[in-house]
Structures are given as structure tokens and as C-alpha cells.
Design a protein around this motif. Structure first.
Motif: not given
Length: 361
Positions: A231-248
Motif C-alpha cells: 500500500r505504501i510502496g507507490p509513495l516512493a515513486l511519487y516522492g521521487l518525482l516530486f523531489t525532481i520537479v522541485i529541484l529542477f
């Protein structure tokens, strides 16, 4: 991200879930979205950069916490002693991260950027900041050893607090002086480094440990691993993509307005990631490590703590400095390169470790 042990003859791409196979697409889209937003939305980068506490960007911290929590919740903490007893793994990690890695980045920065001192200094700072965050994701995607990753990342964190400032003085001031090269200075407090470690590793590590301990005590390991973790596994991908968007988005203007400078900075970074990753994997195989721990050693040695590198460059040289730009280009190159190396790692597993198994991943 649950993995089984499929037939060895099956193609690497087919052995990944649909989500994993399309990961490069999601990451490239997130990078493009962040760059476009930072370039086209006036004041967005400054607004995001202003949301910080003690130099720690809150949007980036949020994304990393969400990204790292599911992976650290998967770690079986009762098995960590099997990692700490592996002296070959621990010694190799210390050698690669704190001796060879900084030395390699120093050599490449001087070799490929002799006429660009600000970018050269920024890259040396990036080389000193050993990875404690995104490497957790790359290791998991490559079916590395989660318990080993947790131990090596914790080891990097301790050494980061103790050794970062001293290594900065050595590589930016003392060693160039011995070699007759121009010197630079690095003013960074151990407390700043400790704060970065606490936020980017301490919080998700504590959350992951408590989740497993409380979940297993109340519901049992079977429920925890078969019901809760998926159930919590997909959060890793969501967090990764959010971090990349903010960082760039934070540095979209700087990156897109100086493409030639970005290309110059990218060259030593590409060489660094390739040499460190392949060299680490070959060393691991040579000392007799299995695939899972070899992959973990390679990714923890090749990755860098870009959050700390950028924060130190900005605090010491300023947000508009060349050193800060070099730090920002770091993840621009690291993210797609290490994603590609995930696929290379899975392919090499089939050739170098044909009897390797990955159960319950």
C-alpha cells in the motif's frame, strides 16, 4: 516494488514491473516539467528557495522524506547484524566513499575544468558529499540488499558529519597548495552537515523502523509485508518525482540559460559516475560479494548527497555562484545516469552472477 525470481533467459526489461519499466519516462517528464516551470513561471525558483529552515529546503525535504520512507520501512532491521559482520563490504565502502571517490572527483575536476575554477570547486564539493538519500531508491530498483544499503548509508552519514569539513580543507586548500595549484576555501559548520543528515536520513529511518516494529508487533510480519508494504510502496515513486520537479524548478533559469557551461560541468560528472559505479561493482565481485551487496556497494559509492553539496556551495559562495551551479548540475546528470545504471546492473546480474536469486523483493 515486489519482485520474484523469474527465469534467467527472460529479458531484463520484461523482469521489471510496468511501473519500473516506465521509470525513465516519469523521471524525464519530471525533469522537463521542473525546468520549464523554473524557466517560465516568474519568481517560482526564488519562492521555492525561500521556503527553507536553517538552509534546508522544506519542499525538497518533504519529497525526500516521502520517497525514502517506504523503502526504509521494507528493511528487516533484525537482519542488520549480518551486514555489520561483513567486514569486506564495510571496508570496501569506506575505501570507495571516503578515499577513492573524493580523489577521483578532484582529479577529474582539475583535468577537465582547468580554466573554470568556480565550477571546479563546486564539483569537488559534490564529490565530498557522499550519498545518503536517493541511493536508497536506486538500490531498491536494482534489487540490491536493503539491509546493507541501510547500514552503508548510516555509515556514510557518520563519516559525513566527522570528515566533510576536514576533507574540504584538504582538497580545496592543502592539496592544491602542495601541487602548486590555485587554492580555495570552504567554510562549513559540522552542525550544518549534522542537520542535513538528521533531516534527510534520520527522520525517514526512524519512521521506517517504527513502522516495522509497531506493525509486526500488532499484526505480524505476514500482514506487514504482504498488506501494508504494497500500500505504501507507490509513495516512493511519487516522492521521487516530486523531489525532481522541485529541484529542477529551483534552478531551471540557471540551467537553461547557460547550456554550454552545463555541458562542461557534465563531462567530469559523467566520467565520475561511470568509473565509480563500474569500478565499485568490479571490486565487489573481485572480493567475492554476491550480486545484491555488490549492487548496493556500487550505488552507494557512485551516488552523491547533492542536497548537502548545493547547500554548502550556496552558503559559502552564494546562490548565484558558479560553485552553486555546479552543484545543481550534479542531480541533472546523476538522476538519468543512475537510472540507466539500474538497468545495466540488472543485465550484469545475469552475466556476472548467473546463480544469484532475489526472493521477496
Amino acid at each position: 516494488m515486489t519482485r520474484t525470481n523469474p527465469p534467467q533467459a527472460q529479458p531484463v526489461a520484461a523482469r521489471l514491473s510496468t511501473l519500473d519499466r516506465l521509470l525513465p519516462v516519469w523521471i524525464l517528464a519530471a525533469m522537463a516539467l521542473g525546468l520549464a516551470a523554473g524557466r517560465l513561471v516568474p519568481g517560482l525558483g526564488a519562492a521555492l528557495d525561500a521556503i527553507a529552515v536553517q538552509g534546508v529546503s522544506l519542499p525538497i525535504a518533504l519529497g525526500l522524506l516521502v520517497m525514502m520512507y517506504p523503502v526504509l520501512a521494507k528493511v528487516r532491521y533484525d537482519r542488520l547484524d549480518t551486514v555489520t559482520r561483513d567486514r569486506r563490504l564495510l571496508a570496501a565502502s569506506l575505501l570507495l566513499n571516503w578515499v577513492l571517490g573524493p580523489a577521483l572527483m578532484f582529479a577529474l575536476a582539475w583535468l577537465l575544468l582547468p580554466d573554470l575554477p568556480e565550477y571546479r570547486t563546486g564539483l569537488i564539493i559534490v564529490g565530498l558529499a557522499r550519498c545518503i538519500a536517493m541511493v536508497i531508491i536506486w538500490n531498491d530498483l536494482a534489487c540490491g540488499d536493503r539491509e546493507a544499503a541501510a547500514v552503508l548509508v548510516a555509515l556514510n552519514s557518520v563519516f559525513q558529519v566527522i570528515a566533510f569539513a576536514a576533507l574540504g580543507w584538504f582538497y580545496l586548500d592543502l592539496l592544491p597548495g602542495w601541487l602548486g595549484l590555485p587554492q580555495a576555501a570552504l567554510d562549513v559548520s559540522p552542525w550544518e552537515i549534522a542537520a542535513s543528515v538528521l533531516v534527510f536520513l534520520g527522520i525517514p529511518l526512524a519512521a521506517g523502523y517504527l513502522s516495522r516494529r509497531i506493525g509486526e508487533r500488532s499484526k505480524g510480519r505476514t500482514w506487514y509485508e504482504q498488506r501494508f508494504l504494497p500500500r505504501i510502496g507507490p509513495l516512493a515513486l511519487y516522492g521521487l518525482l516530486f523531489t525532481i520537479v522541485i529541484l529542477f524548478a529551483l534552478q531551471g533559469q540557471a540551467i537553461t540559460s547557460q547550456p554550454l557551461d552545463v555541458a562542461r560541468i557534465a563531462l567530469p560528472l559523467l566520467a565520475y559516475f561511470a568509473v565509480m559505479w563500474l569500478g565499485s561493482l568490479a571490486l565487489a565481485k573481485a572480493i567475492g560479494l554476491g550480486y545484491e551487496r555488490s549492487a548496493t556497494l556500487a550505488f552507494t559509492a557512485a551516488g552523491n548527497n547533492f542536497e548537502l553539496g548545493i547547500a554548502v556551495a550556496i552558503a559559502t559562495f552564494g546562490v548565484t555562484s558558479g560553485q552553486a551551479l555546479a552543484g545543481v548540475v550534479g542531480p541533472l546528470i546523476e538522476v538519468p545516469v543512475l537510472v540507466a545504471l539500474v538497468y545495466v546492473s540488472l543485465a550484469l546480474r545475469r552475466r556476472w552472477w548467473p546463480t544469484s536469486t532475489t526472493v521477496g523483493r
